[in-house]
Design an enzyme around this catalytic site. Structure first.
Site, PDB file in Angstrom:
ATOM      1  N   ALA A 107       0.805  -1.233   0.000  1.00 20.59           N
ATOM      2  CA  ALA A 107       0.000   0.000   0.000  1.00 20.59           C
ATOM      3  C   ALA A 107       0.830   1.270   0.000  1.00 20.59           C
ATOM      4  O   ALA A 107       0.305   2.346  -0.261  1.00 20.59           O
ATOM      5  CB  ALA A 107      -0.900   0.003   1.229  1.00 20.59           C
ATOM      6  N   THR A 108       2.130   1.139   0.299  1.00 21.72           N
ATOM      7  CA  THR A 108       2.961   2.346   0.305  1.00 21.72           C
ATOM      8  C   THR A 108       3.754   2.483  -0.993  1.00 21.72           C
ATOM      9  O   THR A 108       4.511   3.429  -1.162  1.00 21.72           O
ATOM     10  CB  THR A 108       3.954   2.309   1.489  1.00 21.72           C
ATOM     11  N   LYS A 248       0.706  -7.826 -13.135  1.00 19.62           N
ATOM     12  CA  LYS A 248       1.805  -8.372 -13.922  1.00 19.62           C
ATOM     13  C   LYS A 248       3.139  -7.908 -13.335  1.00 19.62           C
ATOM     14  O   LYS A 248       3.126  -6.915 -12.603  1.00 19.62           O
ATOM     15  CB  LYS A 248       1.656  -7.958 -15.385  1.00 19.62           C
ATOM     16  N   HIS A 278      -3.782  -3.487 -16.967  1.00 22.38           N
ATOM     17  CA  HIS A 278      -4.534  -2.241 -16.794  1.00 22.38           C
ATOM     18  C   HIS A 278      -4.985  -1.644 -18.129  1.00 22.38           C
ATOM     19  O   HIS A 278      -5.873  -0.818 -18.165  1.00 22.38           O
ATOM     20  CB  HIS A 278      -3.774  -1.233 -15.927  1.00 22.38           C
ATOM     21  N   TYR A 279      -4.382  -2.119 -19.242  1.00 21.14           N
ATOM     22  CA  TYR A 279      -4.865  -1.622 -20.525  1.00 21.14           C
ATOM     23  C   TYR A 279      -6.305  -2.073 -20.801  1.00 21.14           C
ATOM     24  O   TYR A 279      -7.026  -1.415 -21.532  1.00 21.14           O
ATOM     25  CB  TYR A 279      -3.904  -2.011 -21.655  1.00 21.14           C
ATOM     26  N   LEU A 280      -6.711  -3.177 -20.206  1.00 18.49           N
ATOM     27  CA  LEU A 280      -8.110  -3.612 -20.390  1.00 18.49           C
ATOM     28  C   LEU A 280      -9.075  -2.689 -19.656  1.00 18.49           C
ATOM     29  O   LEU A 280     -10.275  -2.735 -19.873  1.00 18.49           O
ATOM     30  CB  LEU A 280      -8.293  -5.051 -19.911  1.00 18.49           C
ATOM     31  N   GLU A 317       6.428   5.716 -25.650  1.00 21.25           N
ATOM     32  CA  GLU A 317       6.630   6.468 -24.407  1.00 21.25           C
ATOM     33  C   GLU A 317       7.868   7.354 -24.531  1.00 21.25           C
ATOM     34  O   GLU A 317       8.817   7.002 -25.224  1.00 21.25           O
ATOM     35  CB  GLU A 317       6.824   5.509 -23.240  1.00 21.25           C
ATOM     36  N   HIS A 341      -0.069  -5.869 -22.690  1.00 17.77           N
ATOM     37  CA  HIS A 341      -0.978  -4.828 -23.162  1.00 17.77           C
ATOM     38  C   HIS A 341      -1.280  -4.948 -24.671  1.00 17.77           C
ATOM     39  O   HIS A 341      -2.442  -4.984 -25.077  1.00 17.77           O
ATOM     40  CB  HIS A 341      -0.389  -3.434 -22.915  1.00 17.77           C
ATOM     41  N   ARG A 439       4.656  10.546 -26.481  1.00 20.34           N
ATOM     42  CA  ARG A 439       3.879   9.577 -25.732  1.00 20.34           C
ATOM     43  C   ARG A 439       2.513   9.465 -26.389  1.00 20.34           C
ATOM     44  O   ARG A 439       1.766  10.438 -26.480  1.00 20.34           O
ATOM     45  CB  ARG A 439       3.710  10.054 -24.295  1.00 20.34           C
TER      46      ARG A 439
END
Ligand code: BG6
Length: 866
Positions: A107-108, A248, A278-280, A317, A341, A439
Site C-alpha cells: 500500500a505504500t 503483472k 490495466h490496458y483492459l 513512451e 498490453h 507519448r
C-alpha cells in the site's frame, strides 16, 4: 463501520410501539438519531441518511395527526408497525450485501500511491450508498509509524469527482480516511491477526461479512508467501467470497508463467484470481469489442483481409527505464508491454466476435481461438533497439562493471500474421518503446485503397471520396489529441457508440491525425474520463471477469512470445539516442514475414567520459588503430557498415574498370557479412564481380570445413555471380589434398596474375586470429611473409593443419584491405597488436600494410572495448 443494524431498528420500532403517542415518538427520534450521528462520524452516514427521513416522517405524521391518533391508539400502532416493516425490509435488503474488506498489499508502493488508493476511494464513493459497508486495510512491510505517515499523505491527496463541492469532498475524504488503516503485514501471525480483527469488527457492528479483496501490489517473488498466508489464515468464513488481484508480470516466459500459475493455483481457485492488465481498463480499449458489436452491420463486410490493409497497435513512451532497470533487465519491452498490453489489444481486434460479448466464457473461447491462429514469431519478425543511456543506467543501478553490456531491448517493432481465413496476409504491426519522441497509444486499422477517383483531388469530399484514407482508430490516449477517442473516417460509415457515455469530440482547428484533419473523422470521446485502475477496481468488486486475464489466456500469450524472446537472447539491439534525436533510426519496414530497419545504423557511438553517454555522443569516430582508420560499433551495425563499404567499393571499381575483384576470408566472422551481402544488397554488381579466396583449408571443397563451402552456403547460392567469376583455391587437383607436386598454389597465382591487373585486388577481407595470424599466415612460420610468391602452402597449429593462403606481399598489393575483428575473445590480441610495430613473424597481422592501398579496421565493441 457502523450502520443502523436490524436490531437497532427493531428497537426503534419496539419503542415506538410502546410509546403512548406520536408526541413521545417525535421526541424520541432526535435522541435516536443523535446516536446515529455518532455513527456518521465514524464514517457511515449513508444508511442513516436513508432512515432519518423515514423515522422523521413517521414522527411528523404522528404530530400532525395527533388528535386523531390519540383518540385511536390502534391506528397509531398500525401505522408504526407498517412503516417499521417497510424500513426493516429495506434495511435487510441492504444488510444482505454485507461488509467488504479490501486489503491492499504494497500500500505504500508506487502503483498504490499513484492509482490504487484513488481507485479504492472511487469504489467507496460509488458503492457505499448501495448497502455495502467497507474497510480498507493498507498493508506493507514498512513499519507502522512510517507506513501510517505515508498513507495519511496519500489519503490527503485523493481527489473527488469533478462536480463535487469542496466542502462535500472534504467530508467524503474524511469518511474514507476513517475507514482506512495502515498495518504492517509480514508474518503468518500478522495475517491471522488481520483476519481476527475483521471478524471482530464485523461481529461488533452486527454485520454480515460479504467478502475480502486482497490486492497484490507487490513484486511477483513475494506472491507465493503471501498467497500461502492468505490461504491458511486469512480466508473469510463460509458464505463470504475471496478475491485476489494480481499485477503483472506473470512470469518472464512460458515456463516461469506456468510455474507461477501452478503455484498460485495451489492456494486459490481460478475464479478467485483477478489478473490485471490495466490496458483492459482503458476506456478506449474496453470499447473495442462493444464497438465491433454495435457496428456489426457496417463492419461485417469490412473487418477482414479483403479490406484491411494493415493494423497498427502502438504504445510509444517518452520516459525511459531509469529507476526500474532491475525490473527492466528481466522483462525488456517485450515482457513489459508487448506480451501483455499490446497482445490483449491484438486479440480484441483479431478475435471472432462472440454473439454475446458480455459472456466472459465466450470472449475467452474466441480469444484462445485467435491465439491458436497466430503464426509463430521468428527472429526476422522483430527489430529491436536500446536507448543509448540505458546501459549506463543499468551499470549504475545494478552496480555492474563498466564492461557490462546489456542486450535488453527498450524498443521493439514486431510483425505478426494471423493464419486464418479472416486475416491471412494482413500485417499486424506491434510497436512499443521507451525514450521515443512522443507519448501516445493507439490501434489503427487502415483499410485498403481500392478506389480510383476520376475527379481531381481538390473536388474530393471527405464523407464521399473513397480515395481519401479510410481508417478506424482507437486512440488510447496522450498524443496530439491528449485523451482517449474513437475515430472513424467519414468516408467509411457513421459509427454508433453509447450516447450516454460517449460524446462527439469538438473540433480542434488545425489538428491533423494520421495524415488527415480531425474534421475528416467521426470522432467520439468519453463523457467522463476515468482512470483504468478505478474502472478495474469497480469490475473486481462487480465480479466482471472479462476485464481480467484468464490463466489459459496468459499461457497462450507466453506460448506465442517465448520463441521470439529466446531467439533474441543474444541479439544486439540497435542503439538509439533517445527522444526527438532518434530521427528515422527506428523506422522499420516489412516484406513477407520479415521486418528490418529502414535505415542503416548511425555510424558510430563514441562513449563519453562518463558511463552514461548523451544522445550527442552519436558521431563518427575519428579513431585510428595502428595508424589506420578504425570503425567500431555493435556487431549488427558493424557488419552493415562493412557490407555497405564493400558494395560502394564494388560499384566504384565496376564503374572505373568494368570489374571488381574481391578476395574473401573464411571462418565464422564473415558469415554474418556474407548473409548481409546476400540479403540486403540488391544493387551489388554481382555480374561484374570476381570472387577469390584469401585462404583455404586443405579439405575437399564440399567439406563443411572448407572456406569455399561457407562462401557457397551463405553467399553464392543467393546471388548471381557468373560461374567463371568464381575462383575457389585449387586445394584438390590430382594427388592428395594440397600436394606440393600438384602445384595448386602456383596455379592460383597464375590465375590471379592473368585476371587481376597487377595482381592488385580491389578489396581483400581479412580476419585476425587470437594468436595474431591472418589469412593462413601463422606466427613463427616464415612462409608467405615476403618474397615473390603470391600464393603459398602453410601449416596451421590447429587442424586441419595444411592450408593454402595468399601471401602477405599480394595482400599488401590490394587497393583496399578490410580487417574484420569480432568478439570478446579477440580483445587481448587487439590490445596487444595495437601496441606492437611491424613484426609479421610474431604476429602476421602486423605485417598487413598496403603498399599504396588503404587499410581499414572493423572491430566490434567487444573486441575493441572489451
Ligand atoms: C506498465 C509498464 O504496464 O505500463 C510501464 O510496466 C509503462 O513500463 C506503463 O510505462 C504504461 O502505462 P500507461 O497507462 O501510462 O500508458
Amino acid at each position: 463501520m457502523n450502520i443502523i443494524s436490524g436490531s437497532e431498528l427493531l428497537l426503534l420500532c419496539a419503542v415506538s410501539q410502546c410509546l403512548e403517542s406520536p408526541l413521545e415518538m417525535y421526541s424520541f427520534v432526535p435522541s435516536f438519531t443523535r446516536r446515529c450521528s455518532y455513527t456518521e462520524q465514524t464514517g457511515t452516514p449513508l444508511l442513516v441518511r436513508t432512515l432519518w427521513p423515514a423515522t422523521s416522517a413517521l414522527a411528523a405524521l404522528g404530530m400532525l395527526a395527533e388528535p386523531h391518533f390519540t383518540r385511536h391508539a390502534g391506528a397509531w400502532n398500525m401505522l408504526t408497525a407498517a412503516v417499521c416493516v417497510a424500513l426493516l425490509g429495506c434495511l435487510q435488503a441492504q444488510e444482505l450485501q454485507g461488509h467488504v474488506s479490501v486489503i491492499l498489499l504494497g500500500a505504500t508502493g508506487d502503483l498504490a500511491r499513484k492509482y490504487l488508493w484513488q481507485g479504492l476511494f472511487q469504489l467507496y464513493l460509488e458503492e457505499a450508498g448501495k448497502g455495502h459497508s467497507f474497510r480498507f486495510h493498507g498493508t506493507a512491510l514498512t513499519n507502522t509509524k512510517q507506513g501510517q505517515e505515508i498513507i495519511a499523505k496519500v489519503l490527503e491527496s485523493l481527489s473527488c469527482p469533478r462536480d463535487t463541492a469542496p466542502g462535500r469532498c472534504a467530508e467524503l475524504k474524511a469518511q474514507f480516511q476513517q475507514l482506512s488503516e495502515y498495518r504492517r503485514l509480514k508474518t503468518p501471525e500478522d495475517y491471522l491477526a488481520l483476519s481476527k480483527d475483521i471478524e471482530a469488527w464485523v461481529q461488533h457492528e452486527g454485520l454480515q461479512e460479504a467478502g475480502r479483496i486482497f490486492y497484490f501490489s507487490v513484486p511477483p517473488f513475494a506472491y507465493a508467501d503471501i498467497a500461502r498466508s492468505i490461504n491458511s489464515s486469512c480466508r473469510p468464513g463460509p458464505g463470504a467470497w475471496l478475491r485476489v488481484v494480481l499485477e503483472k508480470p506473470f512470469g518472464h516466459d512460458h515456463r516461469s508463467a506456468q510455474q507461477l500459475a501452478t503455484e498460485l493455483g495451489s492456494f486459490f481457485q481460478e475464479e478467485e484470481m483477478y489478473r490485471v492488465d490495466h490496458y483492459l481498463g482503458k476506456q478506449v480499449v474496453a470499447q473495442i469489442l462493444p464497438f465491433r458489436d454495435q457496428n456489426r452491420k457496417a463492419l461485417d463486410g469490412l473487418w477482414n483481409r479483403h479490406h484491411v490493409e494493415r493494423v497498427e497497435i502502438i504504445m510509444k513512451e517518452t520516459v525511459d527505464a531509469e529507476g526500474r532497470t532491475s525490473f527492466y533487465e528481466e522483462y525488456g519491452v517485450i515482457g513489459d508491454v508487448l506480451q501483455n498490453h499490446l497482445t490483449e489489444i491484438l486479440m480484441l481486434v483479431a478475435m471472432e466476435l462472440p454473439l454475446d460479448i458480455s459472456s466472459s466464457e465466450a470472449v475467452l473461447g474466441h480469444k484462445l481461438q485467435a491465439f491458436r491462429a497466430l503464426r509463430g514469431l521468428q527472429r526476422g519478425s522483430a527489430v529491436v533497439g536500446q536507448y543509448q543511456a540505458y546501459r549506463g543506467q543499468v551499470r549504475r543501478e545494478l552496480q555492474k562493471p563498466d564492461s557490462f553490456h546489456s542486450l535488453t531491448p527498450t524498443f521493439a517493432g514486431i510483425l505478426v500474421h494471423i493464419d486464418n481465413l479472416r486475416w491471412e496476409g494482413v500485417p499486424f504491426i506491434l510497436m512499443s518503446g521507451k525514450a521515443l519522441d512522443e507519448r501516445v497509444g493507439y490501434v489503427r486499422i487502415l483499410f485498403k485503397d481500392q478506389a480510383y477517383c476520376a475527379q481531381s483531388e481538390k473536388r474530393w469530399v471527405p464523407a464521399q471520396s473513397h480515395c481519401l484514407p479510410q481508417q478506424i482508430i482507437f486512440y488510447i490516449g496522450h498524443g496530439e489529441l491528449g485523451g482517449p477517442a474513437v475515430l472513424v473516417s467519414r468516408n467509411l460509415f457513421r459509427p454508433s457508440l453509447p450516447s450516454a457515455s460517449w460524446k462527439e469530440v469538438e473540433g480542434q482547428p488545425g489538428l491533423r491525425l494520421f495524415g488527415r484533419p480531425l474534421s475528416d473523422y467521426y470522432a467520439y470521446s468519453p463523457v467522463r474520463e476515468q482512470d483504468a485502475y478505478s474502472i478495474l477496481i469497480s469490475h473486481i468488486f462487480h465480479r466482471r471477469k472479462d476485464s481480467f486475464i484468464a490463466m489459459e489466456n496468459l499461457l497462450a500469450s507466453w506460448v506465442f512470445w517465448t520463441p521470439l524472446l529466446d531467439s533474441l537472447a543474444h541479439e544486439v539491439p540497435r542503439l538509439y539516442p533517445g527522444g526527438a534525436e532518434n530521427g528515422h533510426l527506428l523506422d522499420f519496414e516489412f516484406s513477407g514475414s520479415h521486418v528490418s530497419f529502414s535505415q542503416p545504423p548511425l555510424e558510430q557511438l563514441v562513449p563519453g567520459p562518463d558511463s552514461a553517454p548523451m544522445p550527442s555522443d552519436f558521431q563518427v569516430l575519428g579513431a585510428k588503430y595502428r595508424d589506420s582508420p578504425l570503425i567500431s560499433a555493435w556487431p549488427e551495425e558493424l557488419i552493415a557498415r562493412l557490407a555497405g563499404d564493400i558494395e560502394a567499393a564494388a560499384v566504384r571499381a565496376v564503374r572505373r574498370f568494368g570489374e571488381f575483384h574481391l578476395a574473401l576470408s573464411g571462418g565464422s566472422s564473415p558469415v554474418a557479412l556474407f548473409q548481409q551481402l546476400a540479403m540486403g544488397h540488391y544493387g551489388f554488381p554481382w555480374a561484374h564481380t570476381h570472387l577469390w579466396l584469401v585462404d583455404e583449408r586443405c579439405v575437399p571443397l564440399w567439406d563443411p570445413e572448407s572456406n569455399f563451402q561457407g562462401l557457397q552456403a551463405h553467399l553464392l547460392q543467393h546471388v548471381r555471380v557468373p560461374y567463371y567469376n568464381i575462383h575457389p583455391m585449387p586445394v584438390h587437383r590430382r594427388q592428395r589434398l594440397c600436394a606440393e607436386e600438384d602445384q595448386g598454389a602456383q596455379a592460383y597465382a597464375e590465375e590471379i596474375s592473368t585476371l587481376v591487373t597487377n595482381s592488385s585486388f580491389d578489396l581483400v577481407l581479412l580476419g585476425m586470429g587470437t594468436d595474431g595470424h591472418t589469412a593462413s599466415l601463422f606466427p613463427q612460420s616464415p612462409v608467405g611473409l615476403d618474397g615473390e610468391q603470391l600464393v603459398v602452402l602453410t601449416t596451421s597449429p590447429s587442424s586441419p593443419r595444411r592450408r593454402m593462403s595468399l601471401s602477405l606481399p599480394v595482400i599488401n598489393r590490394a587497393r583496399q584491405v578490410a580487417v574484420l575483428v569480432m568478439g570478446r575473445m579477440k580483445r587481448e590480441i587487439a590490445l596487444l597488436v595495437s601496441r606492437v610495430g611491424r613484426e609479421p613473424r610474431k604476429w602476421p597481422i602486423s605485417g598487413v600494410r598496403p603498399d599504396s592501398g588503404q587499410l581499414v579496421w572493423y572491430m566490434d565493441y567487444d573486441a575493441f572495448l572489451g
